[in-house]
Design a protein around this motif. Sequence first.
Motif, mmCIF file in Angstrom:
data_model
loop_
_atom_site.group_PDB
_atom_site.id
_atom_site.type_symbol
_atom_site.label_atom_id
_atom_site.label_comp_id
_atom_site.label_asym_id
_atom_site.label_seq_id
_atom_site.Cartn_x
_atom_site.Cartn_y
_atom_site.Cartn_z
ATOM 1 N N ASN A 237 53.532 43.190 33.592
ATOM 2 C CA ASN A 237 54.094 44.694 32.929
ATOM 3 C C ASN A 237 52.941 45.455 33.007
ATOM 4 O O ASN A 237 53.237 46.445 33.820
ATOM 5 N N THR A 238 52.342 45.074 32.221
ATOM 6 C CA THR A 238 50.890 46.046 32.283
ATOM 7 C C THR A 238 49.685 46.590 33.635
ATOM 8 O O THR A 238 48.482 47.640 33.256
ATOM 9 N N THR A 239 49.472 44.654 34.156
ATOM 10 C CA THR A 239 48.293 44.907 35.050
ATOM 11 C C THR A 239 48.875 45.302 36.980
ATOM 12 O O THR A 239 48.272 45.896 37.375
ATOM 13 N N GLU A 240 49.980 45.162 36.961
ATOM 14 C CA GLU A 240 50.231 44.698 38.708
ATOM 15 C C GLU A 240 50.311 46.251 39.288
ATOM 16 O O GLU A 240 49.518 45.990 40.672
ATOM 17 N N TYR A 241 50.189 47.505 38.664
ATOM 18 C CA TYR A 241 50.047 48.577 38.998
ATOM 19 C C TYR A 241 48.373 48.513 39.422
ATOM 20 O O TYR A 241 48.153 49.701 40.265
ATOM 21 N N LYS A 242 47.739 48.320 39.224
ATOM 22 C CA LYS A 242 45.799 48.585 39.357
ATOM 23 C C LYS A 242 45.331 47.360 40.514
ATOM 24 O O LYS A 242 44.327 46.809 40.510
ATOM 25 N N LEU A 243 46.169 46.647 40.502
ATOM 26 C CA LEU A 243 45.578 45.004 40.929
ATOM 27 C C LEU A 243 44.952 45.821 42.960
ATOM 28 O O LEU A 243 43.956 45.111 42.973
ATOM 29 N N ASP A 244 45.646 46.684 43.791
ATOM 30 C CA ASP A 244 44.693 47.186 44.455
ATOM 31 C C ASP A 244 42.922 48.079 44.316
ATOM 32 O O ASP A 244 42.652 47.636 44.788
ATOM 33 N N ALA A 245 43.576 48.440 42.988
ATOM 34 C CA ALA A 245 42.533 49.269 42.387
ATOM 35 C C ALA A 245 41.194 48.087 42.057
ATOM 36 O O ALA A 245 39.951 48.529 42.991
ATOM 37 N N PHE A 246 41.408 46.887 41.241
ATOM 38 C CA PHE A 246 40.746 46.309 40.563
ATOM 39 C C PHE A 246 39.614 45.467 42.951
ATOM 40 O O PHE A 246 38.862 45.373 42.297
ATOM 41 N N ALA A 247 40.594 45.161 43.790
ATOM 42 C CA ALA A 247 40.425 44.688 45.139
ATOM 43 C C ALA A 247 39.699 45.430 45.631
ATOM 44 O O ALA A 247 38.182 45.219 46.466
ATOM 45 N N GLY A 248 39.534 47.070 45.167
ATOM 46 C CA GLY A 248 39.368 48.092 46.545
ATOM 47 C C GLY A 248 38.115 48.887 45.233
ATOM 48 O O GLY A 248 37.017 48.592 45.754
ATOM 49 N N VAL A 249 37.856 48.062 44.325
ATOM 50 C CA VAL A 249 36.342 48.321 43.542
ATOM 51 C C VAL A 249 35.743 47.437 43.541
ATOM 52 O O VAL A 249 34.659 47.017 44.002
ATOM 53 N N TYR A 250 36.224 46.174 43.541
ATOM 54 C CA TYR A 250 34.955 45.082 43.821
ATOM 55 C C TYR A 250 34.977 44.625 45.258
ATOM 56 O O TYR A 250 33.450 44.557 45.160
ATOM 57 N N LYS A 251 35.579 45.227 46.199
ATOM 58 C CA LYS A 251 34.919 45.487 47.514
ATOM 59 C C LYS A 251 33.427 45.957 47.831
ATOM 60 O O LYS A 251 32.613 46.143 48.370
ATOM 61 N N LYS A 252 33.731 47.287 47.212
ATOM 62 C CA LYS A 252 32.858 48.626 47.018
ATOM 63 C C LYS A 252 31.523 47.495 46.080
ATOM 64 O O LYS A 252 30.688 48.122 46.812
ATOM 65 N N MET A 253 31.960 47.483 45.407
ATOM 66 C CA MET A 253 30.789 46.962 44.903
ATOM 67 C C MET A 253 30.183 45.655 45.277
ATOM 68 O O MET A 253 28.887 45.928 44.804
ATOM 69 N N THR A 254 30.417 45.105 45.749
ATOM 70 C CA THR A 254 30.081 43.363 46.339
ATOM 71 C C THR A 254 30.384 43.168 47.777
ATOM 72 O O THR A 254 29.180 41.941 48.110
ATOM 73 N N GLY A 255 30.426 43.916 48.523
ATOM 74 C CA GLY A 255 30.992 43.649 50.040
ATOM 75 C C GLY A 255 32.274 42.151 50.086
ATOM 76 O O GLY A 255 32.425 42.092 51.881
ATOM 77 N N LYS A 256 32.666 41.905 48.924
ATOM 78 C CA LYS A 256 33.576 40.749 49.167
ATOM 79 C C LYS A 256 34.988 41.213 49.249
ATOM 80 O O LYS A 256 34.949 41.871 48.590
ATOM 81 N N GLU A 257 35.479 40.056 49.852
ATOM 82 C CA GLU A 257 37.310 40.733 49.869
ATOM 83 C C GLU A 257 37.593 39.608 49.369
ATOM 84 O O GLU A 257 37.009 38.437 48.761
#
Length: 206
Positions: free
Chosen positions: A173-193
């Motif tokens: 309930n407190t995290t689900e809305y951020k899942l896309d942000a987690f993935a987008g930031v990780y891809k930007k910072m590491t190049g990995k999906e």
Amino acid sequence: ALLQTHLDAFNMAFTARKKIVKADGATLGPFEETVAQALFDLEATSSELKAELKDLYINGAQEIAVGEGRTAIVISVPFRLLKQFHKIQLRLVRELEKKFSGKDVLIVANRKIMPVPAGGFSRARPRSRTLTAVHAALLEDLVYPTEIVGKRQRYRLDGSRLLKVFLDEKDRNTTEYKLDAFAGVYKKMTGKEVSFEFPPASESAN
């Protein structure tokens, strides 16, 4: 009176800059100054954060587009201060997201990746400084305080890889809305999906 106003603004900006220390004395960007000012303001006005923020500072801040018109704010903090930031992270992120109009705020430690030493002797390099270890630690930082309960590597037909990261169901309930942000930031910072999700109700991720 006008001169005094300018002086007050200058003094406040100068003081706010104490909240950000760039590596090698690099120049602050305008957005970083804005984030430093926001931290300074919270230290000055928030009774519940004032004491904890007094000795804390950041190393940098950037905005990263994470899809569907959304933007995440990634704040880099010194690794040695990460635990202190974690103590107030929920409250701090809540206040910063208010100040930045609901943008997702993520706090990550400033970790350095050490290249493999010349001659290939990996023992000369701490394991925590390897590319793999730093990227794994970034996953933990991004989702904090939610725990990662499992990871699975998926291989696509074209040979590319996708890492699936499963998060603790209790924080859905407190995290689900951020899942896309987690993935987008990780891809930007590491190049990995990577995809972040919660384990299906019928199974537990191992």
